[in-house]
Design an enzyme around this catalytic site. Structure first.
Site, PDB file in Angstrom:
ATOM      1  CG  ASP A 174      38.004 -26.029  34.032  1.00  0.00           C
ATOM      2  OD1 ASP A 174      39.016 -25.616  34.115  1.00  0.00           O
ATOM      3  OD2 ASP A 174      37.019 -25.291  34.009  1.00  0.00           O
TER       4      ASP A 174
ATOM      5  CG  HIS B 240      35.386 -29.490  30.277  1.00  0.00           C
ATOM      6  ND1 HIS B 240      35.092 -28.630  29.529  1.00  0.00           N
ATOM      7  CD2 HIS B 240      34.963 -28.760  31.578  1.00  0.00           C
ATOM      8  CE1 HIS B 240      34.399 -27.454  30.001  1.00  0.00           C
ATOM      9  NE2 HIS B 240      34.542 -27.702  31.217  1.00  0.00           N
TER      10      HIS B 240
END
Length: 775
Positions: free
Chosen positions: A104, A256
């Site tokens: 993400d 991430h």
């Protein structure tokens, strides 16, 4: 009093002036519009950059603890992949022994390439949920990511919690990200992950309508089974532990690749991949996981439009994805792409592709422009503060030097001088001008050169001289040829070695001429600049110009005097040795700023130019913004012309080289570059006040204003002016900065297009009378 009549008959000057004025007006409007468009473009670029960085339109709210009573249980208890095929909510789980690796918040120029390198090393794919603003800023990374065989999804454009946003904002967040993907990699996508989402059991009554609406548009919403919580930076071992699903279970695993410092993620990722492979896990994309699950359940890959992503088992080569079928597509998505595309990807075509490229291009311009403007603002700030510092130090030194008791230019200059008054349609002012000269304490002759006036200026001048009993006045009429020609005619007709030049709308104090000519006791002095004052200062525009004259002109002249590089002798009040004027060829018609032109020419021939603060003249400043624009446009454009004309002084030796390497850079920096960039102070201030930190921005702007006020107050003190006019300074600074920006841009455009202007005549009122009546 003698009068010389023109040698020609009918004068055609008014017709020529009217034609020139009409042509100038026709050219002026497009240039003004272009200058305004440049300022608008600057503002738009800043707003775009602020939007990309979530400074404009940013929303930091994150919803927590809301009820999920309206969310179906099968969704809350279902798998991490949510679709709405046929209008029905359906969830899909990742097959056992399979990991859909997701990242993400990217792309990030530091961390995303490192993640891609690790994935390439282990020959596994992943799904990246990208923030649209970051895609538009780093399109090359996205292109590499897709080319490597990874899958992408939407993580909104500005990373906002969509449950707080309107339908229009939700659509805008999705569509803008699609355009960014189209411009960066030539694709769009059907995958979506909401910022701040986790597992499906966290869906609440506020976010559920968003997922339903996006599902109806053809989007597949992706959640997680297992969260590495790497954003907390708990350490490599904990990241690996938290990202590991229960024995044998498949999972959508969250990492991430942006949003903060990700060095622990980079260290943990290889170890995690090796660990999961050792456990017999296969890595795939979200589309690959759906394909595997549907294949295992005996479903046909039709209604879902799913094509398996690349998968790999036990470290061996990955298997090829399966078939492809039609799926309801989000707004703006193109039809099914080539087989090389992931199932969630669609090839961007038509308007979507071109709009995406335009977005990427606009962002590239903003990404380049804003840092440059920031540097420009820093340069302007340093230049402005440096100028103020120089003015304060040098002006004080100049004042103390010239006002000490023993200071003297030499033996008093007592011989008569010639005062030249060029005039064109000055019927409102010429009588006041002559009346002020009649009171001169220094012996003078007055030469009024009527440059083809059509309002009876010459007759008014003769009558005024007769009524005042002045026998030292000559009125010379010539066919209209412009101010330089009128001044040259006056110099040729002058009877004395020192000539004083003044405008036809200006009045002198009784002692002005005597004070003005005293520096000529020094044989090195070739010209003297006087102290021009605004007489009509009782209006807002007049007060603004009064501040400008006292601070911006006269304080500057003190500085330039000490540095021996005075750039301009004002047309309202200046004195010259007649021989020096003739030596440089007289007033030139090459530029609109004949006063700047001849001043620089005198420096280059070795004459010294000084400032005499005690020689005061009162002039009528423009009374409207239109007239002020016209005057400053002529000044700025003429200054540019003069600097260009004398550009060789930069490489000359001797006095010419001294002005070229000292005076010319100062004029360019303080009169052209700084005013052009000065609006950045206000633009950045307004931008920061609205979108960043109101208090800090306001304090910074007030600090700059305070410095300017200090300088202005000191200038007013030196000139013994009333401080009450300084109350107008904040508004004056705001108005002047924007106007001078537009004027200078207008002048630059005129210079580039080769435009020329005639001597422009401002509308006069004659309200500046004798100096005694001026407060």
């Amino acid at each position: 009093m003698t009068t010389t009549t023109p040698s020609r008959g009918r004068r055609r000057a008014p017709t020529r002036i009217q034609r020139a004025a009409g042509k100038a007006a026709a050219l002026q409007k497009p240039r003004v519009i272009l200058a305004g468009l440049l300022l608008l473009a600057l503002t738009s670029v800043m707003l775009l950059d602020g939007y990309l960085r979530a400074e404009v339109g940013g929303d930091q709210r994150v919803r927590t603890g809301a009820s999920s009573s309206q969310v179906p249980d099968k969704v809350l208890d279902g798998g991490p992949i949510l679709t709405f095929r046929g209008g029905q909510a359906t969830t899909v789980s990742v097959p056992d022994k399979t990991i859909a690796l997701t990242f993400d918040d990217g792309p990030n120029p530091t961390w995303t390439p490192q993640v891609l390198a690790i994935l390439k090393k282990y020959d596994i794919p992943a799904t990246f949920f990208l923030v649209g603003s970051m895609v538009s800023r780093y399109p090359g990374i996205v292109a590499d990511l897709v080319e490597q065989g990874n899958e992408v999804g939407i993580h909104t454009f500005t990373h906002v919690d969509l449950s707080y946003q309107s339908d229009a904002r939700v659509n805008r967040e999705m569509q803008q990200t699609q355009l960014a993907l189209a411009g960066a990699a030539g694709i769009t996508t059907t995958l979506f992950r909401a910022p701040y989402s986790s597992e499906t059991d966290a869906i609440d009554n506020y976010s559920w309508p968003v997922y339903k609406k996006l599902g109806e548009q053809g989007y597949t919403s992706v959640f997680v089974d297992t969260d590495s919580d790497d954003w907390k930076r708990p350490g490599v071992s904990k990241i690996i532990k938290w990202a590991t699903p229960d024995d044998g279970e498949g999972a959508s695993v969250l990492f991430h690749d942006a949003g903060g410092e990700r060095s622990q993620t980079i260290k943990a990722l290889p170890a995690y991949i090796e660990k999961m492979k050792a456990k017999g896990y296969t890595f795939t994309t979200i589309s690959g996981a759906v394909q595997e699950e549907e294949s295992a359940g005996g479903q046909q890959a039709g209604a879902g439009g799913v094509q398996a992503g690349r998968a790999q088992a036990g470290g061996a080569g990955g298997q090829q994805p399966g078939g492809q079928a039609a799926q309801q597509e989000p707004n703006g998505l193109a039809g099914a792409g080539a087989s090389s595309l992931q199932a969630a990807h669609r090839e961007a075509t038509g308007a979507t592709l071109y709009e995406g490229r335009a977005l990427i291009g606009a962002v590239a311009v903003a990404e380049w422009t804003v840092p440059v403007l920031s540097v420009g603002l820093l340069v302007v700030g340093v230049a402005v503060l440096g100028r103020f510092g120089m003015m304060l130090i040098l002006a004080r030194r100049h004042y103390r030097q010239r006002n000490r008791r023993r200071f003297s230019w030499g033996p008093p200059v007592q011989q008569p001088v010639s005062v030249i008054v060029p005039a064109y349609n000055e019927k409102e002012c010429i009588a006041n001008t002559l009346e002020s000269l009649a009171k001169s304490t220094h012996p003078i002759e007055i030469v009024v050169v009527d440059d083809g006036s059509t309002d009876g200026t010459s007759e008014i001048a003769r009558n005024a001289a007769r009524e005042l009993g002045m026998t030292n006045v000559r009125v010379i009429r010539q066919e209209n040829a412009g101010k330089p020609a009128a001044l040259n005619n006056g110099v040729r007709s002058a009877g004395y070695d020192i000539v004083v030049m003044m405008d036809g709308d200006t009045v002198f104090e009784p002692d002005t001429v005597r004070q003005l000519v005293q520096p000529f006791a020094d044989p090195e002095v070739g010209a003297v600049a006087g102290n021009a004052k605004v007489g009509n200062r009782n209006t807002v525009i007049g007060a603004w110009q009064h501040i400008e004259y006292v601070m911006g002109f006269n304080l500057d002249r003190r500085m330039y005097d000490l540095l021996r590089c005075m750039p301009t002798i004002p047309g309202a009040i200046g004195a010259f040795r007649r021989e020096a004027v003739l030596e440089v060829g007289g007033m030139s018609e090459d530029t609109l700023a004949e006063d700047t032109d001849i001043t620089i020419a005198m420096h280059r021939t070795g004459w010294r130019v000084v400032y005499q603060e005690h020689a005061r003249a009162w002039t009528e400043a423009p009374g409207s913004l239109k007239q002020l624009w016209s005057q400053r446009y002529r000044w700025s454009y003429g200054t540019m012309q003069a600097l260009w004309k004398h550009r060789k002084s930069l490489t000359d030796k001797g006095p010419s080289g001294r002005f070229g390497r000292v005076g010319m850079p100062l004029v360019v920096i303080f009169q052209i570059v700084t005013p052009v960039f000065a609006p950045l102070i206000d633009v950045f201030t307004v931008y920061s006040m609205i979108f960043v930190d109101f208090k800090a921005a306001l304090l910074a702007w007030l600090a700059v204003l305070a410095v300017q006020l200090v300088c202005a107050a000191y200038a007013f003190r030196l000139d013994r002016e009333q401080y009450r006019y300084l109350l107008m300074m904040p508004l004056q600074q705001l108005a002047y900065r924007q106007m001078m920006y537009l004027v200078l841009i207008h002048s630059c455009i005129t210079a580039m297009t080769g435009g020329r202007l005639r001597w422009q005549k401002l509308k006069r009122t004659g309200e500046v009378g004798t100096p005694a009546g001026v407060s």
